[in-house]
Scaffold this motif. Structure first.
Motif, mmCIF file in Angstrom:
data_model
loop_
_atom_site.group_PDB
_atom_site.id
_atom_site.type_symbol
_atom_site.label_atom_id
_atom_site.label_comp_id
_atom_site.label_asym_id
_atom_site.label_seq_id
_atom_site.Cartn_x
_atom_site.Cartn_y
_atom_site.Cartn_z
ATOM 1 N N PRO A 31 -4.438 -20.276 3.006
ATOM 2 C CA PRO A 31 -4.010 -19.713 4.296
ATOM 3 C C PRO A 31 -2.927 -20.549 4.942
ATOM 4 O O PRO A 31 -2.958 -21.780 4.900
ATOM 5 N N ARG A 32 -1.941 -19.870 5.524
ATOM 6 C CA ARG A 32 -0.943 -20.554 6.330
ATOM 7 C C ARG A 32 -1.564 -20.942 7.667
ATOM 8 O O ARG A 32 -2.739 -20.669 7.926
ATOM 9 N N ALA A 33 -0.783 -21.561 8.518
ATOM 10 C CA ALA A 33 -1.320 -22.165 9.742
ATOM 11 C C ALA A 33 -2.093 -21.173 10.609
ATOM 12 O O ALA A 33 -3.111 -21.521 11.212
ATOM 13 N N ASN A 34 -1.606 -19.928 10.679
ATOM 14 C CA ASN A 34 -2.235 -18.938 11.559
ATOM 15 C C ASN A 34 -3.082 -17.930 10.794
ATOM 16 O O ASN A 34 -3.406 -16.866 11.319
ATOM 17 N N GLU A 35 -3.447 -18.241 9.562
ATOM 18 C CA GLU A 35 -4.189 -17.316 8.717
ATOM 19 C C GLU A 35 -5.570 -17.860 8.362
ATOM 20 O O GLU A 35 -5.845 -19.059 8.507
ATOM 21 N N VAL A 36 -6.409 -16.944 7.865
ATOM 22 C CA VAL A 36 -7.682 -17.341 7.268
ATOM 23 C C VAL A 36 -7.766 -16.707 5.883
ATOM 24 O O VAL A 36 -7.169 -15.658 5.620
ATOM 25 N N LEU A 37 -8.492 -17.367 5.002
ATOM 26 C CA LEU A 37 -8.758 -16.822 3.672
ATOM 27 C C LEU A 37 -10.143 -16.209 3.695
ATOM 28 O O LEU A 37 -11.116 -16.845 4.135
ATOM 29 N N VAL A 38 -10.248 -14.981 3.222
ATOM 30 C CA VAL A 38 -11.510 -14.238 3.262
ATOM 31 C C VAL A 38 -11.954 -13.883 1.851
ATOM 32 O O VAL A 38 -11.151 -13.392 1.041
ATOM 33 N N LYS A 39 -13.219 -14.148 1.571
ATOM 34 C CA LYS A 39 -13.859 -13.629 0.367
ATOM 35 C C LYS A 39 -14.322 -12.219 0.700
ATOM 36 O O LYS A 39 -15.175 -12.016 1.569
ATOM 37 N N ILE A 40 -13.767 -11.233 0.013
ATOM 38 C CA ILE A 40 -14.069 -9.843 0.321
ATOM 39 C C ILE A 40 -15.336 -9.420 -0.419
ATOM 40 O O ILE A 40 -15.423 -9.544 -1.642
ATOM 41 N N HIS A 41 -16.297 -8.943 0.342
ATOM 42 C CA HIS A 41 -17.580 -8.525 -0.233
ATOM 43 C C HIS A 41 -17.633 -7.020 -0.518
ATOM 44 O O HIS A 41 -18.282 -6.598 -1.475
ATOM 45 N N ALA A 42 -16.994 -6.219 0.327
ATOM 46 C CA ALA A 42 -17.083 -4.766 0.159
ATOM 47 C C ALA A 42 -15.833 -4.094 0.699
ATOM 48 O O ALA A 42 -15.217 -4.572 1.660
ATOM 49 N N VAL A 43 -15.489 -2.976 0.072
ATOM 50 C CA VAL A 43 -14.336 -2.159 0.470
ATOM 51 C C VAL A 43 -14.801 -0.704 0.508
ATOM 52 O O VAL A 43 -15.482 -0.249 -0.416
ATOM 53 N N SER A 44 -14.463 0.009 1.569
ATOM 54 C CA SER A 44 -14.786 1.439 1.614
ATOM 55 C C SER A 44 -13.520 2.264 1.408
ATOM 56 O O SER A 44 -12.409 1.824 1.714
ATOM 57 N N LEU A 45 -13.712 3.463 0.862
ATOM 58 C CA LEU A 45 -12.591 4.337 0.522
ATOM 59 C C LEU A 45 -12.358 5.387 1.594
ATOM 60 O O LEU A 45 -13.276 5.832 2.271
ATOM 61 N N GLN A 46 -11.097 5.800 1.715
ATOM 62 C CA GLN A 46 -10.670 6.865 2.622
ATOM 63 C C GLN A 46 -10.004 7.977 1.813
ATOM 64 O O GLN A 46 -9.510 7.753 0.702
ATOM 65 N N TYR A 47 -9.928 9.172 2.428
ATOM 66 C CA TYR A 47 -9.127 10.246 1.847
ATOM 67 C C TYR A 47 -7.684 9.774 1.658
ATOM 68 O O TYR A 47 -7.021 10.137 0.693
ATOM 69 N N ARG A 48 -7.217 8.943 2.580
ATOM 70 C CA ARG A 48 -5.872 8.373 2.484
ATOM 71 C C ARG A 48 -5.666 7.653 1.158
ATOM 72 O O ARG A 48 -4.579 7.710 0.562
ATOM 73 N N ASP A 49 -6.698 6.954 0.660
ATOM 74 C CA ASP A 49 -6.570 6.224 -0.598
ATOM 75 C C ASP A 49 -6.323 7.163 -1.769
ATOM 76 O O ASP A 49 -5.592 6.823 -2.714
ATOM 77 N N LEU A 50 -6.915 8.354 -1.727
ATOM 78 C CA LEU A 50 -6.660 9.358 -2.764
ATOM 79 C C LEU A 50 -5.202 9.814 -2.712
ATOM 80 O O LEU A 50 -4.552 9.983 -3.745
ATOM 81 N N MET A 51 -4.687 10.021 -1.504
ATOM 82 C CA MET A 51 -3.309 10.467 -1.357
ATOM 83 C C MET A 51 -2.332 9.395 -1.821
ATOM 84 O O MET A 51 -1.323 9.701 -2.472
ATOM 85 N N VAL A 52 -2.619 8.140 -1.475
ATOM 86 C CA VAL A 52 -1.748 7.039 -1.909
ATOM 87 C C VAL A 52 -1.721 6.965 -3.432
ATOM 88 O O VAL A 52 -0.653 6.850 -4.047
ATOM 89 N N ALA A 53 -2.899 7.031 -4.049
ATOM 90 C CA ALA A 53 -2.967 6.933 -5.510
ATOM 91 C C ALA A 53 -2.247 8.088 -6.193
ATOM 92 O O ALA A 53 -1.625 7.910 -7.246
ATOM 93 N N SER A 54 -2.286 9.261 -5.583
ATOM 94 C CA SER A 54 -1.655 10.441 -6.187
ATOM 95 C C SER A 54 -0.154 10.491 -5.936
ATOM 96 O O SER A 54 0.542 11.344 -6.501
ATOM 97 N N GLY A 55 0.347 9.598 -5.065
ATOM 98 C CA GLY A 55 1.762 9.627 -4.718
ATOM 99 C C GLY A 55 2.109 10.682 -3.697
ATOM 100 O O GLY A 55 3.289 11.012 -3.518
ATOM 101 N N MET A 56 1.094 11.191 -2.984
ATOM 102 C CA MET A 56 1.300 12.284 -2.034
ATOM 103 C C MET A 56 1.137 11.842 -0.580
ATOM 104 O O MET A 56 1.028 12.674 0.309
#
Length: 348
Positions: A31-56
């Motif tokens: 992490p830079r001076a104003n940042e924190v490093l996070v260990k990511i435990h979980a991620v949830s999906l959105q309809y937006r993620d489907l559109m991003v993956a499809s290029g739409m």
């Protein structure tokens, strides 16, 4: 906790399909001076993620994108200038890192994870410390990962500039992530909720969660007329509109004069003729596009969640392991879920 030198992350080698997602190894950044490093435990999906993956998606996304916007994790390192955070704190990052308070703008939108900024489907990631919000104590990482987009969007719609109040009628389209949170927040505020879906099983779930009225739009195609019957011809005070052009005409018929129609999604994907201008003017409808929300709203929402822990507990439909992210995307696309689809990122 020992921070590893390398970590795994997903990237979208090229848009067109979620099948193009691939795992790669990256160096864990400090992490830079104003940042924190996070260990990511979980991620949830959105309809937006489907559109991003499809290029739409509606905006140009970064090349070689790390996808997804919604995460929950644990701080494992803190930059030297950071105040208010320490190792071990459980946090979510706001959907747009630079949306701290007030209205959105173009620069804020450019800081949205998983599209215009690199996303969160990775084991470790640095974040600006100002973009983080504490996780309510009673929530698991999987539950908390559903908050940044779906929950804040629903909160911004119903408790933003014109908050709902006890006795209001709220029409909610569907039973996806935003819709379920809207149901929970509306009930916590004392409103009466009407939910639509094409599935009787999903409507049974909505009823169990507290919806007073449910409508199967396949069995009742003119569901707007049913909404007017329920409200004695007046119409609802608020509509959570996630369908887009495929449902907008009926939503406008369903809302009361001078009511509020919150435009959130366009999952219906069906173009029809609707005279938006004439209808809006004639009924004095407020059409409000929702762009997720700010860190300040996220914090306010978490107070509501903590004050109503059972009514507002996130509904997680299914959790997939990190290695099965593609299957998680496919399950979301199937629309078999009620609530949220989550990817468990951490191995422990």
């Amino acid at each position: 906790m020992t921070v590893p030198v390398t970590a795994r992350e997903y990237h979208l080698a090229k848009p067109g399909s979620a099948d193009n997602l691939a795992i790669r190894t990256k160096t864990v950044e400090s992490p830079r001076a104003n940042e924190v490093l996070v260990k990511i435990h979980a991620v949830s999906l959105q309809y937006r993620d489907l559109m991003v993956a499809s290029g739409m998606y509606i905006v140009q996304c970064l090349d070689d994108l790390v996808p997804c916007s919604d995460m929950a994790g644990e701080i494992v390192a803190v930059g030297e200038d950071v105040r208010g955070w320490k190792k071990g704190d459980r946090v979510c990052a706001n959907f747009a890192a630079e949306h701290l308070y007030g209205d959105t703008d173009l620069e804020i939108q450019r800081s949205s994870f998983g599209a215009q900024a690199q996303g969160v489907l990775t084991e470790y990631r640095t974040f600006p410390s100002h973009s983080l919000v504490s996780i309510p104590q009673h929530l698991s990482y999987e539950e908390a990962s559903t908050l940044p987009c779906a929950a804040v969007t629903a909160y911004n719609a119903l408790l933003g500039p014109v908050p709902i109040k006890a006795g209001d009628h709220v029409l909610i389209l569907g039973t996806g992530g935003v819709s379920i949170f809207a149901l929970q927040f509306a009930l916590s505020s004392g409103a009466t909720v009407i939910v639509t879906s094409s599935s009787d099983d999903k409507l049974k779930t909505a009823t169990k969660l507290g919806a007073k009225y449910v409508i199967n739009y396949n069995k009742t195609p003119n569901w707007d007329e049913e909404v007017l019957k329920i409200t004695n011809g007046v119409g609802v005070d608020h509509v959570i509109e996630v369908g887009g052009y495929g449902t907008l005409a009926k939503s406008m018929n369903s809302v009361r004069y001078a009511g509020y129609l919150h435009l959130i999604g366009f999952v219906a994907q069906k173009n029809i003729d609707v005279d938006i201008v004439t209808k809006s003017v004639w009924k004095a409808i407020t059409l409000r596009g929702i762009q997720i929300g700010s860190v300040a709203q996220f914090k306010d929402m978490n107070r509501l969640i903590s004050a109503n822990p059972e009514k507002t507990r996130p509904i997680v439909d299914k959790v997939f392991p990190f290695e099965e992210a593609k299957q998680a995307y496919a399950y979301l696309k199937s629309q078999a879920h009620v609530g949220k689809v989550v990817i468990k990122v951490s191995r422990d």
